[in-house]
Enzyme design. Structure first.
Site, PDB file in Angstrom:
ATOM      1  N   LYS A 224     -49.959  18.828 -21.713  1.00 44.87           N
ATOM      2  CA  LYS A 224     -49.752  18.713 -20.274  1.00 44.87           C
ATOM      3  C   LYS A 224     -49.542  20.101 -19.678  1.00 44.87           C
ATOM      4  CE  LYS A 224     -46.966  16.148 -16.900  1.00 44.87           C
ATOM      5  NZ  LYS A 224     -45.765  15.292 -16.711  1.00 44.87           N
TER       6      LYS A 224
ATOM      7  N   HIS B 131     -48.763  20.752 -16.318  1.00 43.56           N
ATOM      8  CA  HIS B 131     -47.997  20.785 -15.071  1.00 43.56           C
ATOM      9  C   HIS B 131     -46.738  19.949 -15.254  1.00 43.56           C
ATOM     10  CE1 HIS B 131     -50.372  17.085 -14.903  1.00 43.56           C
ATOM     11  NE2 HIS B 131     -49.427  16.592 -14.117  1.00 43.56           N
TER      12      HIS B 131
END
Length: 225
Positions: A104, A106
């Site tokens: 991921k 963000h």
């Protein structure tokens, strides 16, 4: 056999987790039995499952660890349920962690879900079942990349008692030899056969003479030498 083992075996059957028939495993092997931890779907099932794991982990590894790591995806609910049970049963707060299939970039960034893992952390890996050891080959590098992490051991619910992918030793023994940490299970297939062979469970006999022959043939091909 210890009473808790028989209780757990019957719990797997009741929860439609342990099945008998004709299955193709992730390893490519054709098997007359299959265990799918994804069938634990209710709150009461997960609560009981976490308690069984917590008891087994406590028996084998004590309290000398900090994190339960459950490889995605099935290991995520296992690690969460067991961390909760460990707190309830033994009064110790254990963090849970898992990996994401995609990193991921963000918000809560990185490859890990749940707790971060840092230098000095002691980790117990928790999985549903290990057939050939392939899953640990994926999990081990992820944990090593987090820092100077001590892997205390691996706990699975069922030891299929068949050889790994690189030797005639069992998958769990192969993991211990290759990576240097202990690998244990709540129950073994030997326990399952002892508990269910020509005995009624949930209103029926699951392992009759015909299925026992199929299991024996499977172990002649894939069983530990």
């Amino acid at each position: 056999m210890e009473s808790y083992k028989e209780e757990f075996i019957r719990f797997m059957v009741e929860s439609n987790v342990l099945k008998f028939g004709d299955f193709t495993l992730k390893s490519g092997r054709k098997s007359p039995f299959f265990m799918n931890a994804g069938a634990y779907v209710t709150g009461s099932q997960l609560r009981r499952l976490g308690q069984y794991y917590a008891q087994a982990i406590h028996a084998h590894y004590g309290d000398a660890f900090d994190v339960l790591f459950g490889p995605a995806y099935k290991g995520i609910p296992l690690s969460v349920a067991t961390a909760m049970a460990y707190s309830e049963l033994y009064g110790k707060e254990i963090r849970y962690s898992s990996n994401r299939k995609e990193v991921k970039d963000h918000g809560d960034t990185g490859i890990l879900l749940g707790s971060s893992i840092q230098d000095g952390d002691r980790v117990v890996i928790i999985e549903d079942v290990t057939t050939s050891g392939k899953s640990i080959e994926e999990t081990y590098p992820i944990l090593q990349a987090q820092g100077k992490v001590e892997i205390v051991g691996l706990m699975v619910s069922l030891n299929r008692m068949e050889r790994g992918i690189h030797s005639t030793a069992s998958a769990l023994d192969e993991i211990q030899e290759k990576y240097g940490f202990c690998a244990n299970a709540i129950v073994t297939m030997k326990d399952v056969i002892e508990c269910l062979y020509n005995k009624e469970c949930c209103g029926r006999v699951l392992i009759d003479d015909t299925l026992k022959k199929a299991i024996d043939a499977y172990y002649e091909k894939y069983g530990v030498q």
